[in-house]
Design a protein around this motif. Structure first.
Motif, PDB file in Angstrom:
ATOM      1  N   ALA A 332      37.823  52.827  52.109  1.00  0.00           N
ATOM      2  CA  ALA A 332      37.360  53.380  50.906  1.00  0.00           C
ATOM      3  C   ALA A 332      36.343  54.231  50.953  1.00  0.00           C
ATOM      4  CB  ALA A 332      37.055  52.192  50.041  1.00  0.00           C
ATOM      5  N   LEU A 333      35.264  53.951  51.954  1.00  0.00           N
ATOM      6  CA  LEU A 333      34.155  54.936  52.008  1.00  0.00           C
ATOM      7  C   LEU A 333      34.741  56.290  52.432  1.00  0.00           C
ATOM      8  CD1 LEU A 333      30.974  55.066  52.000  1.00  0.00           C
ATOM      9  CD2 LEU A 333      31.357  55.038  54.506  1.00  0.00           C
ATOM     10  N   LEU A 334      35.442  56.526  53.282  1.00  0.00           N
ATOM     11  CA  LEU A 334      36.073  57.904  53.970  1.00  0.00           C
ATOM     12  C   LEU A 334      37.001  58.398  52.939  1.00  0.00           C
ATOM     13  CD1 LEU A 334      36.579  57.179  57.480  1.00  0.00           C
ATOM     14  CD2 LEU A 334      34.830  58.189  56.504  1.00  0.00           C
ATOM     15  N   HIS A 335      37.826  57.699  51.795  1.00  0.00           N
ATOM     16  CA  HIS A 335      38.723  58.255  50.899  1.00  0.00           C
ATOM     17  C   HIS A 335      38.042  58.475  49.577  1.00  0.00           C
ATOM     18  CE1 HIS A 335      41.550  56.960  54.043  1.00  0.00           C
ATOM     19  NE2 HIS A 335      42.107  57.999  53.421  1.00  0.00           N
ATOM     20  N   MET A 336      37.221  57.698  49.252  1.00  0.00           N
ATOM     21  CA  MET A 336      36.659  57.472  47.803  1.00  0.00           C
ATOM     22  C   MET A 336      35.356  58.130  47.764  1.00  0.00           C
ATOM     23  SD  MET A 336      38.253  53.954  46.619  1.00  0.00           S
ATOM     24  CE  MET A 336      37.937  54.392  44.785  1.00  0.00           C
ATOM     25  N   GLY A 337      34.255  58.085  48.935  1.00  0.00           N
ATOM     26  CA  GLY A 337      33.246  58.634  48.803  1.00  0.00           C
ATOM     27  C   GLY A 337      32.119  57.474  48.614  1.00  0.00           C
ATOM     28  N   GLY A 338      32.534  56.364  48.480  1.00  0.00           N
ATOM     29  CA  GLY A 338      31.599  55.254  48.218  1.00  0.00           C
ATOM     30  C   GLY A 338      32.178  53.838  48.092  1.00  0.00           C
ATOM     31  N   VAL A 339      31.712  52.888  48.265  1.00  0.00           N
ATOM     32  CA  VAL A 339      32.227  51.449  48.186  1.00  0.00           C
ATOM     33  C   VAL A 339      31.486  50.698  46.997  1.00  0.00           C
ATOM     34  CG1 VAL A 339      32.694  49.250  49.547  1.00  0.00           C
ATOM     35  CG2 VAL A 339      32.684  51.470  50.539  1.00  0.00           C
ATOM     36  N   ARG A 340      31.644  50.971  45.878  1.00  0.00           N
ATOM     37  CA  ARG A 340      31.168  50.445  44.572  1.00  0.00           C
ATOM     38  C   ARG A 340      32.154  49.804  43.861  1.00  0.00           C
ATOM     39  NH1 ARG A 340      25.552  52.470  45.439  1.00  0.00           N
ATOM     40  NH2 ARG A 340      25.134  51.964  43.226  1.00  0.00           N
ATOM     41  N   LEU A 341      32.063  49.659  42.695  1.00  0.00           N
ATOM     42  CA  LEU A 341      33.139  48.767  41.741  1.00  0.00           C
ATOM     43  C   LEU A 341      34.525  49.505  41.716  1.00  0.00           C
ATOM     44  CD1 LEU A 341      31.278  47.636  38.663  1.00  0.00           C
ATOM     45  CD2 LEU A 341      31.736  46.384  40.705  1.00  0.00           C
ATOM     46  N   ALA A 342      34.488  50.842  41.770  1.00  0.00           N
ATOM     47  CA  ALA A 342      35.861  51.518  41.742  1.00  0.00           C
ATOM     48  C   ALA A 342      36.839  51.192  42.946  1.00  0.00           C
ATOM     49  CB  ALA A 342      35.613  52.937  41.493  1.00  0.00           C
ATOM     50  N   ALA A 343      36.072  51.063  44.063  1.00  0.00           N
ATOM     51  CA  ALA A 343      36.698  50.553  45.264  1.00  0.00           C
ATOM     52  C   ALA A 343      37.594  49.335  45.154  1.00  0.00           C
ATOM     53  CB  ALA A 343      35.802  50.500  46.644  1.00  0.00           C
ATOM     54  N   PHE A 344      37.402  48.453  44.173  1.00  0.00           N
ATOM     55  CA  PHE A 344      37.976  47.065  44.230  1.00  0.00           C
ATOM     56  C   PHE A 344      38.699  47.013  42.929  1.00  0.00           C
ATOM     57  CE2 PHE A 344      33.874  47.143  46.803  1.00  0.00           C
ATOM     58  CZ  PHE A 344      34.528  46.852  47.891  1.00  0.00           C
ATOM     59  N   ALA A 345      38.794  48.159  42.074  1.00  0.00           N
ATOM     60  CA  ALA A 345      39.809  48.157  41.080  1.00  0.00           C
ATOM     61  C   ALA A 345      41.246  47.990  41.446  1.00  0.00           C
ATOM     62  CB  ALA A 345      39.505  49.311  40.156  1.00  0.00           C
ATOM     63  N   PRO A 346      42.392  47.580  40.779  1.00  0.00           N
ATOM     64  CA  PRO A 346      43.460  47.427  41.025  1.00  0.00           C
ATOM     65  C   PRO A 346      44.098  48.667  41.736  1.00  0.00           C
ATOM     66  CG  PRO A 346      43.188  46.219  38.995  1.00  0.00           C
ATOM     67  CD  PRO A 346      42.003  46.711  39.527  1.00  0.00           C
ATOM     68  N   GLU A 347      43.932  49.718  40.928  1.00  0.00           N
ATOM     69  CA  GLU A 347      44.461  51.092  41.354  1.00  0.00           C
ATOM     70  C   GLU A 347      43.894  51.404  43.016  1.00  0.00           C
ATOM     71  OE1 GLU A 347      41.297  52.112  38.246  1.00  0.00           O
ATOM     72  OE2 GLU A 347      42.862  50.718  38.569  1.00  0.00           O
ATOM     73  N   ALA A 348      42.814  51.030  43.064  1.00  0.00           N
ATOM     74  CA  ALA A 348      42.312  51.357  44.648  1.00  0.00           C
ATOM     75  C   ALA A 348      42.890  50.332  45.730  1.00  0.00           C
ATOM     76  CB  ALA A 348      40.774  51.170  44.460  1.00  0.00           C
ATOM     77  N   LEU A 349      43.103  49.135  45.193  1.00  0.00           N
ATOM     78  CA  LEU A 349      43.648  48.091  46.046  1.00  0.00           C
ATOM     79  C   LEU A 349      45.168  48.581  46.306  1.00  0.00           C
ATOM     80  CD1 LEU A 349      42.154  45.066  44.656  1.00  0.00           C
ATOM     81  CD2 LEU A 349      41.402  45.898  46.810  1.00  0.00           C
ATOM     82  N   ALA A 350      45.838  49.335  45.202  1.00  0.00           N
ATOM     83  CA  ALA A 350      47.126  49.617  45.617  1.00  0.00           C
ATOM     84  C   ALA A 350      47.351  50.977  46.328  1.00  0.00           C
ATOM     85  CB  ALA A 350      47.650  49.618  44.061  1.00  0.00           C
ATOM     86  N   ARG A 351      46.353  51.666  46.741  1.00  0.00           N
ATOM     87  CA  ARG A 351      46.416  52.769  47.424  1.00  0.00           C
ATOM     88  C   ARG A 351      46.941  52.780  48.521  1.00  0.00           C
ATOM     89  NH1 ARG A 351      41.290  57.064  46.136  1.00  0.00           N
ATOM     90  NH2 ARG A 351      42.338  57.823  48.038  1.00  0.00           N
ATOM     91  N   ALA A 352      48.320  53.482  48.830  1.00  0.00           N
ATOM     92  CA  ALA A 352      48.905  53.600  50.241  1.00  0.00           C
ATOM     93  C   ALA A 352      47.978  54.233  51.250  1.00  0.00           C
ATOM     94  CB  ALA A 352      50.202  54.324  50.047  1.00  0.00           C
TER      95      ALA A 352
END
Length: 455
Positions: A332-352
């Motif tokens: 999540a850090l490397l792909h999204m730039g941070g590990v905040r709330l957005a990293a644990f939203a359903p759409e993030a958890l589903a990211r291939a």
């Protein structure tokens, strides 16, 4: 050890009812309360606290304590249970590093509920918070690290911190505060399987600790007594839950000279704190070498015991699992730039792409780093790039720890991020102003937003 630890801790807490509070300590206390609100508010619209508030609606009781999930005010015990559960839901609550203990969730949840019920001002509330942190954090030091092998220390010791705050607000002297600690030690529970395993019980650990602590404090204030040897006796709490009867020399060192609330860690990532050194180390490496996720062939993380035993987790089926996975949080850090709330939203958890990256992360335990735990939370990283470049980094601490603290601006930015979307902007600002500068207690706030599911 010179003296009974329970009595010495109770005397230290009682002293905070009257002693001078330096401006810097007052500010530290306000920071702790603001961070508690930042961590608690997202848990008021999604997760176990919402479910629990509905399920126990008939038990809300009467009184002026606020359960921040909404509804009328009620009893201090009800508010402490709901707010304590909410404050541990999204894993952003503070940490006392030397005890591995989240002091704010149980202590502030109890103290604010009782303060609202008693109608006291911010000064009395702050004193109760300082005293609760003083006792809880020092008991945590005495029990660690062996206690954490089987017990969730925030669930256990948090009960005693909450009891101290309650007893102080009820006007107890040192003897009464000591009885509150002793009574709370019989209520303290919460095992590691419900921290590491499946399910949604972990946030309830903090809610139960807050509520049980309120019960213990109210019982002591009413004249119910407990054994003054409850902490250190051969069959007391330390002996029952750790190796030996507690390292009280370590726990009581500096008592009266410094207080734990001024040495707290405030989370800069929305996951388990044992993952932070990895995330901070990756950020440090990226500041030196500009690499993207697709450039990474392998990430090797060498950490301390819980880095491996708790957070080496490839099976991620929920946001709760993800928050305890080095592999997921690294992706999540490397792909999204941070590990905040957005990293644990359903759409993030589903990211291939995040899932595909996770097997590239390997976790081991480093003996030297393990030996420095819990006083130091470190990691050694080796990142191998697809072109064969090998990047090595030793991360000596965590951003947010006392030796690398969040500035006020960084703490306020964290609060704004977590509060906005739960509260309207004006309500979030007013709450922040009340916490950071007012002599009044914070009260109810209207929940206006909806976050993605985070539990």
């Amino acid at each position: 050890m010179d003296g009974n630890p329970l009595i010495l801790l109770a005397q230290a807490a009682e002293a905070w009812r009257h002693r001078d509070i330096a401006p810097a300590l007052r500010h530290d206390t306000r920071r702790a309360v603001l961070d508690w609100f930042a961590s608690m508010l997202p848990g008021c619209i999604e997760g176990p606290a919402v479910t629990l508030a509905h399920a126990l609606a008939a038990d809300r009781g009467s009184g002026s304590a606020v359960a921040y999930t909404g509804g009328p005010t009620g009893s201090a015990r009800f508010a402490a249970l709901i707010n304590g559960t909410a404050s541990h839901t999204v894993e952003f609550d503070d940490i006392y590093r030397d005890g591995g203990y989240h002091a704010g969730s149980p202590t502030i949840s109890a103290a604010l509920a009782v303060a609202q019920a008693e109608g006291v001002d911010a000064d009395a509330f702050h004193r109760a918070v300082i005293g609760g942190y003083e006792v809880g954090c020092r008991i945590a030091m005495a029990l660690q690290p062996s206690h954490y092998r089987d017990w969730h220390i925030t669930a256990t010791v948090g009960t005693m911190g909450a009891a101290v705050s309650t007893a102080m607000l009820k006007g107890c002297d040192a003897t009464g505060i000591g009885h509150a600690i002793a009574i709370a030690s019989s209520f303290a529970g919460g095992h590691q399987e419900n921290l590491q395993g499946q399910g949604l019980t972990k946030p309830l650990h903090c809610g139960h600790a807050a509520e049980a602590g309120v019960l213990a404090g109210l019982a002591a204030a009413a004249g119910i007594t407990g054994s003054p040897d409850s902490l250190h006796a051969p069959h007391g709490y330390a002996a029952a839950t750790s190796d030996g009867t507690g390292d009280w020399n370590r726990a009581l060192a500096g008592l009266g000279d410094w207080t734990p609330i001024s040495r707290m860690t405030y989370k800069n990532h929305g996951c388990c704190g044992h993952i932070f050194p990895t995330l901070d180390g990756l950020r440090a490496l990226q500041a030196q070498v500009d690499f993207a996720p697709e450039d990474v062939a392998q990430v090797e993380v060498a950490g301390y015991g819980p880095t491996k035993s708790i957070c080496d987790r490839m099976e991620v089926n929920s946001a709760r699992d993800a928050r305890f996975s080095v592999q997921y949080c690294t992706a999540a850090l490397l792909h999204m730039g941070g590990v905040r709330l957005a990293a644990f939203a359903p759409e993030a958890l589903a990211r291939a792409d995040l899932r595909a990256f996770m097997p590239r992360v390997r976790v081991t335990e480093d003996p030297a780093i393990a030996a420095a735990y819990p006083g130091r939370r470190q990691a050694r990283l080796q990142v191998t790039l697809t072109d064969g470049t090998v990047l090595d980094h030793f991360q000596p601490t965590r951003k947010g720890d006392p030796d690398d603290p969040l500035s006020d601006a960084e703490l306020f930015a964290k609060y704004d991020e977590l509060a906005l979307g739960v509260l309207a902007a004006d309500d979030a600002r007013r709450l922040k102003d009340t916490v950071m500068s007012s002599g009044d207690l914070p009260g109810a706030v209207p929940l206006t937003g909806r976050r993605p599911a985070t539990a």
